[in-house]
Design an enzyme around this catalytic site. Sequence first.
Site, PDB file in Angstrom:
ATOM      1  N   LYS A   1       0.863  -1.192   0.000  1.00  0.00           N
ATOM      2  CA  LYS A   1       0.000   0.000   0.000  1.00  0.00           C
ATOM      3  C   LYS A   1       0.894   1.235   0.000  1.00  0.00           C
ATOM      4  CE  LYS A   1      -1.588   2.927   2.788  1.00  0.00           C
ATOM      5  NZ  LYS A   1      -1.504   4.147   1.973  1.00  0.00           N
TER       6      LYS A   1
ATOM      7  N   GLY B   1      -4.838   3.551  -1.099  1.00  0.00           N
ATOM      8  CA  GLY B   1      -5.851   4.184  -0.262  1.00  0.00           C
ATOM      9  C   GLY B   1      -5.242   4.854   0.938  1.00  0.00           C
TER      10      GLY B   1
ATOM     11  N   GLY C   1      -4.270   5.758   4.935  1.00  0.00           N
ATOM     12  CA  GLY C   1      -3.599   4.994   5.978  1.00  0.00           C
ATOM     13  C   GLY C   1      -4.534   4.491   7.051  1.00  0.00           C
TER      14      GLY C   1
ATOM     15  N   VAL D   1      -7.348   1.739   4.692  1.00  0.00           N
ATOM     16  CA  VAL D   1      -6.720   0.634   3.950  1.00  0.00           C
ATOM     17  C   VAL D   1      -5.451   0.151   4.677  1.00  0.00           C
ATOM     18  CG1 VAL D   1      -5.670  -0.024   1.745  1.00  0.00           C
ATOM     19  CG2 VAL D   1      -7.654   1.493   1.788  1.00  0.00           C
ATOM     20  N   GLY D   2      -4.611   1.110   5.116  1.00  0.00           N
ATOM     21  CA  GLY D   2      -3.367   0.729   5.802  1.00  0.00           C
ATOM     22  C   GLY D   2      -3.663  -0.048   7.067  1.00  0.00           C
TER      23      GLY D   2
ATOM     24  N   GLU E   1      10.305   2.199  10.083  1.00  0.00           N
ATOM     25  CA  GLU E   1      11.310   3.208   9.664  1.00  0.00           C
ATOM     26  C   GLU E   1      10.611   4.550   9.770  1.00  0.00           C
ATOM     27  OE1 GLU E   1      14.301   2.226   8.986  1.00  0.00           O
ATOM     28  OE2 GLU E   1      13.903   0.080   8.818  1.00  0.00           O
TER      29      GLU E   1
ATOM     30  N   GLU F   1       9.952  17.223  14.067  1.00  0.00           N
ATOM     31  CA  GLU F   1      10.337  17.032  12.660  1.00  0.00           C
ATOM     32  C   GLU F   1       9.486  17.960  11.792  1.00  0.00           C
ATOM     33  OE1 GLU F   1       9.149  13.416  10.572  1.00  0.00           O
ATOM     34  OE2 GLU F   1      11.204  13.194   9.874  1.00  0.00           O
TER      35      GLU F   1
END
Length: 478
Positions: A171, A202, A204, A207-208, A246, A380
């Site tokens: 994905k 799709g 996150g 679908v994720g 990561e 960040e």
Amino acid sequence: MSIHDRDEVYIGGSWRRSAGGVIEVESAITGAVMGRVPDSTPHEVADAVAAARAAFPAWSQTTVDHRLQYLTLLAKKVDERNDELTRLISCEVGTPLRVSTAVQVGLPRRVLESYRDLMYRFELQERIGDSLVLREPIGVVAAITAWNYPLQQVLGKVAAALATGCTVVLKPSEVAPLSAFVVADIIDEIGLPPGVFNLVSGRGDTVGEELVAHPDVDMVTFTGSTAAGRRIGEVAARTVKRVALELGGKSANIILDDADLAQAVKVGVANCFTNTGQTCTALTRMLVPRTQLTQVEDLVRARLATYTLGDPLDPSTTMGPLASAAQRDRVRDYIRVGIAEGADLIYGGLDEPTDVPTGFFVTPTAFSNVRQDMRIAREEIFGPVLSILPYDTEDDAVEIANDTEYGLAGAVWSADHDRALRIARRMRTGAVDINGSYFNMLAPFGGYKQSGNGRELGLYGLLEFYELKSVQGAPVES
Ligand code: NAD
């Protein structure tokens, strides 16, 4: 510009029209819609996992040679579509063409090759006393990727999974998914057995997360933000699946008092601003001896003045736009925060860049006299913003460098290599470059602390995709 309309997902070896909604992909250069991809349905996600599950027994039993032939074909086809991929990613992400050629497409191409070569040298079994210890592929892998280096993340994960005998459901990021569809086209062309590779697209959180929660997924390999990584860790824990994360970074570049200042600033600035600052390993905190602060500020201003902002497809451009309107707004918000926190704005700021296309541009920006308790030093930003932090002693520098929830990358500059190495050893981070050394794609890549828990690239990257089995009493082969 033609619009890349993709209304199909790739499941079980064929393209299937998606029954889900549509996600629009915007060009970073103009903000206009440049493509559309499906927002896959839960049913499609379940079918993709089922296809990967069904393909696993046969694929995992194939020989390394057999599997590596597919990686060779994949690499060849990526070469053939090199220009198309380079331009596509430059438009989606905003990366200038030259960097896109070398890093967005060139690097993943070389990583493919490296996995191929490493697999031939891999020991898949060893004797430990009476036990025969076997490395076996972990199973069905869900690969979920970010948008900043989209092809690198997709090919890095997919190639490692395929080489080790795993099957995959990919994905890609909804912000820059189009190169992943080209990868699926290529995989279809090279005739990988049905179900070994599947693509759904799709959002996150739908679908994720369905992939992460699915009981038939054995491992999630994820590149993205620390916030999403935390959530994925929580959801994956319910089915005790392996997660290789990561995540984000806020990396420190420690310039020691005996360093070649001009070189340290030149390389440090280039690193921080590559891909318009949209790089997880970007050295966004430049730590400099207080006595050399003014000198460093002058050098930073001079370096930033050399950037030519503009259309990434124009060969003279050295800095493109950010990838999305959301990313541009986020970066501008952080510039406002830095000003409000009282850091010295020494270059750039909130003024809109002129003479650029209508896309998501932000002026490269540097703050000095930043303190470690400021948000621009802790969070960040993921854009073209550098924070310069003065320090008094070497110990202070190490303390400031380590005073972060992240630990992805870092750098040290010194005329004394032993001194630099001593500092590098004290940095709590997955990588440290001494005096601007080059990226080594065979060395393990990944983070300490909340920058992640996985390693990619080289042998250590491949090891993530294996289970270990101890067989006692196995006959000793002569
Ligand atoms: P993101 O976390 O928003 O999204 C990354 C991917 O995760 C996307 O495909 C997204 O759809 C998906 N996702 C989001 N929430 C999810 C959930 N709850 N469950 C499952 N999937 C989910 O990150 P991004 O904005 O695409 O990328 C930028 C971030 O990625 C930065 O923090 C950057 O540092 C990080 N990054 C890290 C590395 C690394 O190797 N450490 C490399 C590149 C980028």
